[in-house]
Motif scaffolding. Structure first.
Motif, PDB file in Angstrom:
ATOM      1  N   ARG A  93       0.873  -1.172   0.000  1.00 57.45           N
ATOM      2  CA  ARG A  93       0.000   0.000   0.000  1.00 57.45           C
ATOM      3  C   ARG A  93       0.912   1.223   0.000  1.00 57.45           C
ATOM      4  O   ARG A  93       1.845   1.308   0.795  1.00 57.45           O
ATOM      5  N   ASP A  94       0.646   2.152  -0.917  1.00 59.28           N
ATOM      6  CA  ASP A  94       1.488   3.344  -1.042  1.00 59.28           C
ATOM      7  C   ASP A  94       0.700   4.589  -0.655  1.00 59.28           C
ATOM      8  O   ASP A  94      -0.514   4.659  -0.867  1.00 59.28           O
ATOM      9  N   SER A  95       1.416   5.575  -0.119  1.00 59.98           N
ATOM     10  CA  SER A  95       0.799   6.837   0.257  1.00 59.98           C
ATOM     11  C   SER A  95       1.658   7.982  -0.266  1.00 59.98           C
ATOM     12  O   SER A  95       2.888   7.968  -0.114  1.00 59.98           O
ATOM     13  N   LYS A 100      -3.700   7.783  -1.404  1.00 60.84           N
ATOM     14  CA  LYS A 100      -3.236   6.451  -1.024  1.00 60.84           C
ATOM     15  C   LYS A 100      -3.641   5.455  -2.106  1.00 60.84           C
ATOM     16  O   LYS A 100      -4.710   5.580  -2.707  1.00 60.84           O
TER      17      LYS A 100
END
Length: 120
Positions: A93-95, A100
């Motif tokens: 999971r990227d932010s 996000k």
């Protein structure tokens, strides 16, 4: 002067369109209307991103010519629910400062990106 006013749709090839429609309805809440998907009310956010990637990009599988990007209001809750439902969810999971991101794979191997935008 006539101009483009929005994004008209996303089209994917499928080995079993009927089964894939059912999967997207069950797990992602898209509504099938007249042989195509629509977003349930309330309407999706107005911001739509159109991005082009080099053929050699590894952002999504090279054999996949298109990738869906669906906006969500709570990325972690959606991904957690999908995991509970047995959907193939990428643990990454990227932010970023603009939102996000998380990913899943549908039953036919298409990578789908989920995006929770920041702000309105």
């Amino acid at each position: 002067m006539a101009s483009i006013t929005g994004f008209g749709g996303i089209f994917l090839r499928a080995d079993d369109p009927k089964a894939l429609y059912q999967w997207y309805e069950q797990h992602l809440g898209l509504v099938k209307i007249d042989g195509a998907f629509a977003f349930p009310a309330p309407a999706p956010r107005t911001q739509v991103i159109f991005a082009l990637f080099k053929q050699q990009s590894d952002y999504f599988p090279p054999a996949q010519k298109a990738m869906l990007n669906l906006q969500v209001d709570d990325l972690d809750a959606v991904l957690d629910r999908l995991i509970e439902e047995g959907v193939n969810v990428d643990p990454k999971r990227d932010s970023y400062d603009f939102g996000k991101f998380g990913w899943l794979t549908d039953p036919e191997g298409n990578r789908v990106e989920l995006w929770q935008p920041i702000g309105d």
